[in-house]
Design a protein around this motif. Structure first.
Motif: not given
Length: 345
Positions: A191-202
Motif C-alpha cells: 500500500r506504499g505510503l498509505s501504510s503510514l497514513t490510512g492504515d494507522l489511522q484507527h
C-alpha cells in the motif's frame, strides 16, 4: 490533646475524604487529571526523571508506571483512612470496644476505619449511637467506591499501554526512524505510503482519545526501544512532515488526519508536561538531510521549499523533540537510528 481541639478534627478529616472523592471522580470519570493526582504524579515522576538523567540509566524511567500507580492508590487509601479516623476520633465515645464498652483510642479508631472501608466489618469495635452507626455505613460505602474507582483507574491504563506498544512495535518494524519509515513503505509495502497514513489511522485515533482521557499516560515509559512510543511517535510525525513537504506528487490519502492525530497527541504531552524543563526549553530540530530518500530514487522538492514547509510546523516539531527528550532519546535516534545502531555495534 485538649477536648475542644479534638472536637474540631472532624473538619480536616472530612476535607481529606471529600478531596479524595473529588479526585477520584475527575481522574477516573472526567477527562483529565485531578489536582490531588497531579500533586502525586509530578514529584514521583520528577524523582525518577532526575535519577535516570543523572545516572545515565534510561531503564529507570520504565519504573514510572508501577511507581505512579502504586503511589496514587496508596495516597487515596491513606488519606481516606486517616480522614475517617479523624472524623470518628473527634467525638469521644463515638466508638467503643464491643466487650469492654470503653471509648476507643486513636489507634483503635484507625483499626476500626481500616476494616470498615475495606468492607470486612469485623465487629470488634462498635458505634453505640445511631448517628455514628450511620457514619460507619457511609465509611463502608466510601471504601467500596474507593475500590471501584481504583479498578477504573488501573484498567484503562493497562489497555492504553497495550495500544501504545502495538503502535510502537508497528513503527519499529516498519522503520525504524523517520526516513526509513518512508523508504520501507515505498519499497516493501503493497500500500506504499498509505501504510503510514490510512492504515494507522484507527490506532492513532484510539491512542489520541486515550491520552485525552488519561493525559498522564505521557509520563509512562517502556524499557525496550521497540516498545517506546516516545521514540517512535516523533519518528512518525517527522516522516509525515517529510512526506507532506518534501515528496513530489499527490499526498497519500489520510495524511492530514494522521498528522492531526500526531499533533493532538503532542499537545496532550505539552499539557501534561507543562512544567517539564525539557519542554520549556524545547528546540526545533534541524532540517533533515534527505540523502537516503534521494538514494532510494524518491522524487523530492527543492530544499528551500521543504524548509519553508517545515517552518510552518515548527511548534509541532518542537513538541515532538521534547517528547523524545523526555524519554531520554536523542533526536538522531528519532531521525536516523541506523547510524546510531552502527556506532553502538
Amino acid at each position: 490533646m485538649p477536648l475542644m481541639l479534638r472536637s474540631l478534627l472532624w473538619l480536616p478529616g472530612a476535607l481529606m475524604v471529600v478531596a479524595v472523592l473529588l479526585d477520584l471522580i475527575v481522574t477516573c470519570i472526567q477527562t483529565g487529571e485531578g489536582r490531588l493526582s497531579r500533586a502525586i504524579h509530578r514529584p514521583l515522576y520528577g524523582l525518577l526523571r532526575r535519577a535516570a538523567h543523572h545516572s545515565g540509566r534510561r531503564a529507570l524511567l520504565s519504573w514510572a508506571t508501577p511507581v505512579i500507580i502504586t503511589g496514587t492508590l496508596t495516597a487515596w487509601t491513606l488519606l481516606t483512612w486517616l480522614g475517617w479516623t479523624l472524623i470518628f476520633w473527634s467525638h469521644p465515645g463515638a466508638l467503643v470496644g464491643a466487650e469492654s464498652g470503653q471509648p476507643a483510642t486513636f489507634v483503635a479508631c484507625f483499626y476500626f476505619v481500616g476494616y470498615t472501608i475495606s468492607t470486612l466489618g469485623l465487629g470488634e469495635i462498635i458505634a453505640p449511637q445511631a448517628f455514628w452507626r450511620v457514619m460507619t455505613d457511609v465509611a463502608a460505602i466510601n471504601g467500596f467506591f474507593l475500590l471501584t474507582f481504583a479498578i477504573t483507574f488501573v484498567v484503562p491504563i493497562a489497555q492504553a499501554r497495550t495500544e501504545r506498544r502495538e503502535l510502537a512495535l508497528l513503527l519499529h518494524r516498519a522503520g525504524p526512524g523517520a526516513q526509513a519509515l518512508i523508504v520501507n513503505a515505498v519499497q516493501d509495502h503493497d500500500r506504499g505510503l498509505s501504510s503510514l497514513t490510512g492504515d494507522l489511522q484507527h490506532l492513532l485515533n484510539r491512542l489520541d482519545a486515550a491520552h485525552l482521557n488519561t493525559p498522564y499516560l505521557h509520563r509512562f515509559h517502556d524499557h525496550d526501544r521497540q516498545d517506546a512510543l516516545d521514540l517512535h511517535l516523533p519518528a512518525l510525525g517527522e516522516a509525515l512532515l517529510i512526506i507532506q513537504g518534501a515528496l513530489r506528487g499527490d499526498c497519500p490519502r489520510g495524511l492530514k488526519r494522521a498528522l492531526a492525530s500526531v499533533d493532538s497527541l503532542s499537545r496532550t504531552f505539552e499539557r501534561t508536561q507543562s512544567r517539564h524543563p525539557l519542554l520549556r526549553a524545547a528546540e526545533v530540530p534541524p532540517t533533515p538531510d534527505l540523502t537516503s530518500l534521494r538514494e532510494a530514487g524518491l522524487p523530492l522538492r527543492s530544499r528551500e521549499a521543504f524548509r519553508e514547509d517545515l517552518r510552518s510546523h515548527a511548534a509541532l516539531r518542537a513538541r515532538l523533540h521534547a517528547m523524545a527528550r523526555a524519554g531520554e532519546w536523542r533526536w538522531d535516534q528519532v531521525a536516523t537510528p541506523e547510524a546510531d545502531e552502527r556506532m553502538a555495534d
